[in-house]
Design an enzyme around this catalytic site. Structure first.
Site, PDB file in Angstrom:
ATOM      1  N   SER A 149      21.715 -57.001 169.865  1.00 25.35           N
ATOM      2  CA  SER A 149      22.495 -57.925 170.787  1.00 25.35           C
ATOM      3  C   SER A 149      23.890 -58.007 170.531  1.00 25.35           C
ATOM      4  O   SER A 149      24.148 -57.992 169.347  1.00 25.35           O
ATOM      5  CB  SER A 149      21.723 -59.282 170.433  1.00 25.35           C
ATOM      6  OG  SER A 149      22.326 -60.086 171.312  1.00 25.35           O
ATOM      7  N   TYR A 162      18.534 -66.360 166.019  1.00 26.37           N
ATOM      8  CA  TYR A 162      18.437 -65.118 166.619  1.00 26.37           C
ATOM      9  C   TYR A 162      19.397 -64.237 166.428  1.00 26.37           C
ATOM     10  O   TYR A 162      19.472 -62.786 166.327  1.00 26.37           O
ATOM     11  CB  TYR A 162      18.450 -65.401 168.099  1.00 26.37           C
ATOM     12  CG  TYR A 162      18.344 -64.144 169.202  1.00 26.37           C
ATOM     13  CD1 TYR A 162      17.193 -63.654 169.610  1.00 26.37           C
ATOM     14  CD2 TYR A 162      19.547 -63.610 169.725  1.00 26.37           C
ATOM     15  CE1 TYR A 162      17.290 -62.519 170.429  1.00 26.37           C
ATOM     16  CE2 TYR A 162      19.537 -62.574 170.569  1.00 26.37           C
ATOM     17  CZ  TYR A 162      18.342 -61.963 170.913  1.00 26.37           C
ATOM     18  OH  TYR A 162      18.451 -60.986 171.686  1.00 26.37           O
TER      19      TYR A 162
END
Length: 285
Positions: A149, A162
């Site tokens: 990501s 995250y």
């Protein structure tokens, strides 16, 4: 030029493959004639996804396999590995894609942090350690694709668990590619998929229609296939809001926090707002 492992008869295993980017990638693999195994948690979702894949696969249901697996549990992935070997003879393409994003805070519940790291980071590590040694031993061309990501690179405020997990995926995948290219006789390569804003279950957040700025999972999978064929390690995906040029500037600024000794996450620091905006307007050197 098509990658040597993305050819008819090869076997692809995709975790988190029943929806979103994972399912879109599985469809692209099936369309190229690969035999496909998708692993996920929910049986009903897997069954529905299998029907979609069978409609695209060269031999229909014969080329599609589903398996309920929890990537945070090594024993579950060992069972997946063994089942794929029994069904298809082994794995040529491994896509460690399963992920969750329930939200987090620095002082959030420890259990929430633990679950995010177990799935998003250890899921990738578990999948790699369980599948890749046998993939190397097969002596065939192969791919390991780990879904990272941009949040693991620029680490924006708002969801630190995250970010930590995806930053770990980046570092792990870089180390994996170094290991593979220095392993004698190894014909595998590792690749870091870095999606942009993609409209999936993770990003839906109650919305019914895709936001204008987001890509679809299919667009992301198409871009991934193109860049795999080109041999890219960092598959940095744009979206409708952020072209590659903007992503590059954001990544450069984040690295500059260390080099220039700025406060961390200075892009979001009010004292650096003007400097960051001016930086965006500068041509790349």
């Amino acid at each position: 030029m098509t990658h040597l492992s993305l050819i008819p008869g090869s076997v692809a295993v995709i975790t988190g493959g029943a929806s979103g980017i994972g399912l879109a990638a599985a469809k692209r693999f099936a369309q190229r004639g690969l035999r496909v195994c998708i692993a996920d948690l929910e049986a009903e979702r897997l069954a529905h996804a299998a029907e979609e894949l069978a409609a695209l696969a060269a031999r229909g249901k014969q080329d599609v396999f589903t398996f309920q697996a929890d990537v945070s549990q090594p024993d579950s992935l060992v069972s997946l590995h063994d089942a794929v070997a029994q069904r298809f003879g082994g794995t040529d393409v491994l896509m460690n894609n399963a992920g969750i994003q329930p939200g987090s805070g620095v002082f959030g519940p420890a259990e929430n942090w633990r679950r995010i790291l177990e799935v998003n980071l250890y899921g990738v590590i578990n999948g790699t350690q369980i599948f890749v040694p046998d993939m190397i031993a097969r002596g065939r061309p192969g791919l390991v694709i780990n879904t990272g990501s941009k949040q693991g690179i620029t680490t924006p405020p708002g969801d630190p668990a995250y970010n930590v997990a995806k930053a770990g995926v980046k570092a792990f995948t870089e180390a994996l590619q170094h290991e593979l290219r220095n392993t004698e006789g190894c014909r595998l390569s590792a690749h870091l998929l870095i999606p942009g804003f993609v409209f999936t279950e993770l990003t839906r957040r109650g919305r019914v229609e895709k936001p204008a700025g987001a890509w679809t999972p299919g667009q992301t999978a198409d871009f991934m296939m193109e860049r795999l064929d080109a041999g890219d390690f960092y598959i940095l995906c744009p979206d409708n809001d952020a072209p590659r040029s903007l992503d590059e500037k954001r990544i450069l600024w984040a690295a500059g926090d260390i080099i220039e000794n700025r406060p961390p996450l200075s892009r979001w620091h009010p004292d650096y707002e003007s400097a960051f905006n001016a930086f965006l307007k500068q041509p790349r050197r």
